[in-house]
Design a protein around this motif. Structure first.
Motif, PDB file in Angstrom:
ATOM      1  N   ARG A 234      -1.411  -5.715  -0.897  1.00 11.26           N
ATOM      2  CA  ARG A 234      -0.298  -6.121  -0.040  1.00 11.26           C
ATOM      3  C   ARG A 234       0.343  -4.886   0.585  1.00 11.26           C
ATOM      4  O   ARG A 234       0.108  -3.765   0.144  1.00 11.26           O
ATOM      5  CB  ARG A 234       0.756  -6.895  -0.843  1.00 11.26           C
ATOM      6  CG  ARG A 234       1.447  -6.078  -1.954  1.00 11.26           C
ATOM      7  CD  ARG A 234       2.568  -6.902  -2.584  1.00 11.26           C
ATOM      8  NE  ARG A 234       3.159  -6.284  -3.763  1.00 11.26           N
ATOM      9  CZ  ARG A 234       4.151  -5.394  -3.720  1.00 11.26           C
ATOM     10  NH1 ARG A 234       4.647  -5.005  -2.567  1.00 11.26           N
ATOM     11  NH2 ARG A 234       4.642  -4.899  -4.851  1.00 11.26           N
ATOM     12  N   VAL A 235       1.135  -5.120   1.626  1.00 12.11           N
ATOM     13  CA  VAL A 235       1.852  -4.000   2.243  1.00 12.11           C
ATOM     14  C   VAL A 235       3.363  -4.189   2.151  1.00 12.11           C
ATOM     15  O   VAL A 235       4.119  -3.276   2.472  1.00 12.11           O
ATOM     16  CB  VAL A 235       1.455  -3.818   3.729  1.00 12.11           C
ATOM     17  CG1 VAL A 235       0.005  -3.425   3.847  1.00 12.11           C
ATOM     18  CG2 VAL A 235       1.738  -5.064   4.529  1.00 12.11           C
ATOM     19  N   SER A 236       3.819  -5.365   1.726  1.00 12.98           N
ATOM     20  CA  SER A 236       5.250  -5.587   1.573  1.00 12.98           C
ATOM     21  C   SER A 236       5.754  -4.908   0.312  1.00 12.98           C
ATOM     22  O   SER A 236       5.020  -4.747  -0.667  1.00 12.98           O
ATOM     23  CB  SER A 236       5.550  -7.089   1.521  1.00 12.98           C
ATOM     24  OG  SER A 236       4.872  -7.689   0.425  1.00 12.98           O
ATOM     25  N   THR A 237       7.029  -4.491   0.335  1.00 13.21           N
ATOM     26  CA  THR A 237       7.622  -3.783  -0.803  1.00 13.21           C
ATOM     27  C   THR A 237       9.051  -4.269  -1.020  1.00 13.21           C
ATOM     28  O   THR A 237       9.646  -4.915  -0.153  1.00 13.21           O
ATOM     29  CB  THR A 237       7.639  -2.261  -0.555  1.00 13.21           C
ATOM     30  OG1 THR A 237       8.356  -1.978   0.645  1.00 13.21           O
ATOM     31  CG2 THR A 237       6.228  -1.707  -0.436  1.00 13.21           C
ATOM     32  N   THR A 238       9.608  -3.915  -2.167  1.00  8.50           N
ATOM     33  CA  THR A 238      10.987  -4.263  -2.486  1.00  8.50           C
ATOM     34  C   THR A 238      11.896  -3.067  -2.216  1.00  8.50           C
ATOM     35  O   THR A 238      11.435  -1.935  -2.046  1.00  8.50           O
ATOM     36  CB  THR A 238      11.118  -4.660  -3.962  1.00  8.50           C
ATOM     37  OG1 THR A 238      10.837  -3.495  -4.781  1.00  8.50           O
ATOM     38  CG2 THR A 238      10.131  -5.770  -4.321  1.00  8.50           C
ATOM     39  N   ASP A 239      13.199  -3.326  -2.199  1.00  4.76           N
ATOM     40  CA  ASP A 239      14.165  -2.230  -2.009  1.00  4.76           C
ATOM     41  C   ASP A 239      13.996  -1.185  -3.106  1.00  4.76           C
ATOM     42  O   ASP A 239      14.028   0.028  -2.835  1.00  4.76           O
ATOM     43  CB  ASP A 239      15.593  -2.778  -2.038  1.00  4.76           C
ATOM     44  CG  ASP A 239      15.924  -3.618  -0.805  1.00  4.76           C
ATOM     45  OD1 ASP A 239      15.206  -3.476   0.214  1.00  4.76           O
ATOM     46  OD2 ASP A 239      16.894  -4.395  -0.863  1.00  4.76           O
ATOM     47  N   ALA A 240      13.818  -1.632  -4.341  1.00  5.34           N
ATOM     48  CA  ALA A 240      13.681  -0.699  -5.466  1.00  5.34           C
ATOM     49  C   ALA A 240      12.439   0.162  -5.315  1.00  5.34           C
ATOM     50  O   ALA A 240      12.463   1.363  -5.609  1.00  5.34           O
ATOM     51  CB  ALA A 240      13.640  -1.476  -6.785  1.00  5.34           C
ATOM     52  N   GLU A 241      11.356  -0.442  -4.863  1.00  2.00           N
ATOM     53  CA  GLU A 241      10.112   0.324  -4.678  1.00  2.00           C
ATOM     54  C   GLU A 241      10.262   1.374  -3.579  1.00  2.00           C
ATOM     55  O   GLU A 241       9.760   2.493  -3.704  1.00  2.00           O
ATOM     56  CB  GLU A 241       8.960  -0.627  -4.363  1.00  2.00           C
ATOM     57  CG  GLU A 241       8.507  -1.450  -5.560  1.00  2.00           C
ATOM     58  CD  GLU A 241       7.520  -2.533  -5.183  1.00  2.00           C
ATOM     59  OE1 GLU A 241       6.805  -3.020  -6.098  1.00  2.00           O
ATOM     60  OE2 GLU A 241       7.452  -2.918  -3.996  1.00  2.00           O
TER      61      GLU A 241
END
Length: 321
Positions: A234-241
């Motif tokens: 995947r290419v989506s990420t979270t704020d923490a990441e």
């Protein structure tokens, strides 16, 4: 109409040749997705519904299979369970596949155990890669390979590495420039969608490396962040990441190109890295995930409007959330 007439389906045996890889652990829905994505069947439902109607459960063996474009679901199923269509010692590596998945594909398409492939790949120094390389990532050229029976793991990997060297040489890349070219190309390969967009994506990243245009030098690529977390599909990420400075591939925190390739790029991505489009763009967002249409912007205001368009599209397509 679909409920009455059934899902959209082609008729007949199809035309041309399409090599399809079935992976270890793939179930019916996985195979239906693969067949539709590669243009073998007209719809996901055509093949999947056919499987559901069958009284017996088919066990599909991992490996490469020779099919055709535009096959009926029944023709595709018949071809997959016919041993004559299984291509021995054949491995298909799609553009953008990461090294860990390439090792798995080699094992599935040949008689080489996965642990042997991984062990051979760990001997990075034996493949003649640039001195910066700590893995084979980026240097396993995506293509279809048919190996001789009995080939060893190191020789199979070396074939792919040498093919990547050939691609770089053909593109006019000097040996001293192989590393930076592959790093950028691997990023373009993961982030770009439509063919022409590869060259624009290349320009965006190069513009962000230009201090006069982008002072921070941060590429801010979600694909690099995801790679560093191990979530390579995947290419989506979270704020923490995106805030995690311990991730060496986090280009939201660490300026410049990532510390290494994040995929194995093909000829198009390499060409885009070498010949970026001319333009002032600093942002891009793929607003239509069905078509891959992407908006390129040079100001924050333009980019915010593009993001709003993407979010509105997402609201209309909850299946992507």
């Amino acid at each position: 109409m679909s409920a009455v007439s059934g899902p959209e389906d082609y008729e007949g045996q199809g035309t041309g040749e399409v090599i399809v890889m079935i992976h270890d652990g793939d179930i019916g829905s996985d195979i239906a997705t693969t067949l539709h994505a590669q243009g073998v069947t007209k719809s996901f439902d055509a093949f999947y519904d056919l499987l559901l109607k069958k009284a017996s459960t088919h066990v599909f063996q991992p490996g490469a299979y020779k099919l055709a474009s535009g096959m009926s679901a029944q023709a595709a199923l018949d071809a997959l369970i016919d041993p004559a269509n299984k291509l021995e010692q054949t491995v298909v590596i799609p553009e953008g596949t990461v090294a860990a998945d390439v090792y798995q594909l080699i094992s599935e398409g040949t008689s080489i155990p996965l642990d042997e492939v991984q062990a051979a790949a760990a001997d990075v120094a034996s493949f003649g890669l640039p001195s910066e390389a700590t893995t084979l990532e980026g240097f396993l050229f995506p293509a279809t390979y048919t190996f001789s029976p009995g080939i060893g793991a190191h020789d199979a990997l070396a074939t792919m590495v040498n093919r990547q060297f050939q691609a770089l040489d053909s593109a006019g890349v000097a040996q001293a420039d192989r590393w930076k070219t592959i790093v950028l190309a691997s990023l373009i390969q993961k982030e770009a969608g439509l063919r022409d967009d590869y060259y624009k994506v290349s320009r965006v990243f190069l513009n962000r490396l230009e201090p006069a245009l982008w002072e921070s030098g941060l590429l801010q690529s979600d694909a690099t962040v995801a790679y560093g977390t191990g979530n390579t599909h995947r290419v989506s990420t979270t704020d923490a990441e995106r805030e995690d400075a311990s991730n060496a591939y986090n280009t939201y925190v660490h300026p410049g190109l990532p510390i290494g390739p994040i995929s194995n790029p093909g000829d198009l991505a390499i060409d885009a890295a070498l010949h970026p489009a001319d333009g002032p763009w600093l942002f891009f967002v793929t607003w239509n995930l069905d078509t891959g249409e992407t908006i390129f912007s040079s100001t924050v205001e333009e980019h915010d409007a593009a993001v709003a368009k993407w979010l509105a599209w997402m609201d209309e397509h909850p299946e992507y959330q």
